[in-house]
Enzyme design. Structure first.
Site, PDB file in Angstrom:
ATOM      1  N   ARG A  84      -3.812   8.035   7.494  1.00 15.46           N
ATOM      2  CA  ARG A  84      -4.295   8.088   6.574  1.00 15.46           C
ATOM      3  C   ARG A  84      -5.961   8.726   5.978  1.00 15.46           C
ATOM      4  O   ARG A  84      -6.466   8.317   5.980  1.00 15.46           O
ATOM      5  CB  ARG A  84      -5.659   6.095   7.164  1.00 15.46           C
ATOM      6  CG  ARG A  84      -3.753   6.069   7.597  1.00 15.46           C
ATOM      7  CD  ARG A  84      -2.980   5.182   6.263  1.00 15.46           C
ATOM      8  NE  ARG A  84      -1.735   3.885   6.664  1.00 15.46           N
ATOM      9  CZ  ARG A  84      -1.412   4.708   6.938  1.00 15.46           C
ATOM     10  NH1 ARG A  84       0.002   6.139   7.027  1.00 15.46           N
ATOM     11  NH2 ARG A  84      -0.145   3.768   7.479  1.00 15.46           N
TER      12      ARG A  84
ATOM     13  N   SER B 205      -2.738  -3.770   4.064  1.00 15.64           N
ATOM     14  CA  SER B 205      -3.160  -3.631   5.444  1.00 15.64           C
ATOM     15  C   SER B 205      -4.840  -2.680   5.358  1.00 15.64           C
ATOM     16  O   SER B 205      -5.356  -2.552   4.872  1.00 15.64           O
ATOM     17  CB  SER B 205      -2.367  -2.379   5.910  1.00 15.64           C
ATOM     18  OG  SER B 205      -2.538  -2.558   8.012  1.00 15.64           O
TER      19      SER B 205
ATOM     20  N   GLU C  61      -9.650  -0.039   6.650  1.00 15.82           N
ATOM     21  CA  GLU C  61      -8.117   0.906   5.830  1.00 15.82           C
ATOM     22  C   GLU C  61      -9.173   0.471   4.451  1.00 15.82           C
ATOM     23  O   GLU C  61      -8.717   1.796   3.204  1.00 15.82           O
ATOM     24  CB  GLU C  61      -7.272   0.245   6.124  1.00 15.82           C
ATOM     25  CG  GLU C  61      -5.903   1.626   5.544  1.00 15.82           C
ATOM     26  CD  GLU C  61      -4.081   1.670   6.267  1.00 15.82           C
ATOM     27  OE1 GLU C  61      -3.771   1.806   4.914  1.00 15.82           O
ATOM     28  OE2 GLU C  61      -4.318   1.430   7.318  1.00 15.82           O
TER      29      GLU C  61
END
Length: 302
Positions: A175, A225, A295
């Site tokens: 990420r 998410s 996130e």
């Protein structure tokens, strides 16, 4: 309102539509957010002129993709919001190489690859983001990630310089890429895939899509998410085991279907979501001594 910017850009790009006091909730999958002072959806040539003009007139700039990983503050975003989307959606295939503009959908690129009998991009099926955002955060799912297939990405700097970065130069990890820290904006990306069986590729993609439908709360607005995967754990399981399934703050809720998702049950504000995220972090930390890092990217005024 920066009238100098508006006047200059109207003269330079008269065909570009400017949206004033644009509700950002209409441009995020969370369906949350106040208004942007000025909102535009340029093509790549217009993007360069926009950045130059913003710099000349001291106009703050915020760049977004399709809003699938964003939480925008309830008081909106001051200055100019540039959406890399409708004006930058080209996807071309040559041999085993697929070149996609930053505003093209990641899923659309995966589908085109499948039609061409190219494998390696199946994991992207069903991921709601666009190519630019996928490169920025090294998007991945089901064991695949952008890092495995990208050859290079072309970016523009805030002062209008065009650069092409190799896969190594992008510094891709979980990420993460070097793009946010350098204030780069992705224009396009090139991926190298492999020949495969079209029927098997499509079957795999259909399986991934069905898994998303079965396991994720797609019936509610969300930013996907909510937390990054902590090393050695799964965020959703930690949250579920902390008895937080269905935990609610205002209109925001931890999904009972998948505890890794925070959903907008109806009328959620950005403050609701921030409060809920903070509560989840605190409770999981107290119970398991594991820190959860969001996130979701938070932008604008809260």
């Amino acid at each position: 309102m920066n009238q100098q910017f508006v006047d200059k850009i109207t003269q330079k790009i008269p065909e570009l539509k400017l949206f004033f006091d644009e509700p950002m909730k209409n441009h995020t999958t969370f369906r949350i957010g106040g208004t942007a002072d000025v909102y535009v959806q340029p093509d790549d040539m217009q993007l360069k002129i926009l950045l130059e003009t913003a710099r000349e007139t001291d106009m703050p700039v915020t760049v977004i993709g399709n809003g699938s990983n964003l939480l925008v503050g309830d008081f909106g975003i001051r200055g100019l919001v540039i959406e890399i989307g409708k004006g930058m959606k080209d996807i071309t295939i040559s041999g085993k190489t697929i070149t996609a503009s930053a505003g093209a959908g990641l899923g659309a690129a995966a589908s085109k690859a499948a039609e061409a009998g190219l494998c390696g991009m199946e994991f992207a099926s069903g991921i709601p983001g666009n190519i630019g955002g996928a490169v920025v955060m090294n998007a991945g799912a089901y064991g695949g990630e952008i890092k495995q297939i990208i050859k290079n990405a072309t970016v523009i700097t805030l002062d209008g310089q065009i650069k092409t970065l190799s896969a190594d130069e992008l510094e891709l990890s979980y990420r993460h890429s070097c793009i946010p820290e350098n204030n780069y904006i992705v224009i396009s990306a090139v991926f190298t895939l492999e020949d495969g069986d079209k029927a098997l590729i499509k079957e795999k993609m259909a399986d991934f899509r069905q898994r998303r439908i079965d396991k994720q709360p797609l019936e509610y607005p969300s930013a996907g998410s909510t937390f990054k995967r902590p090393e050695g754990y799964f965020a959703g399981k930690l949250i579920m085991d902390s008895n937080l399934a269905g935990y609610t703050v205002g209109g925001a809720q931890v999904s009972a279907k998948h505890c890794g998702f925070v959903i907008n049950k109806g009328g959620a504000t950005a403050v609701d979501v921030v409060k809920l995220i903070g509560d989840v972090q605190r409770i999981v930390k107290d119970k398991y001594n594991v820190g959860l890092e969001p996130e979701v990217k938070m932008i604008g005024e809260f």
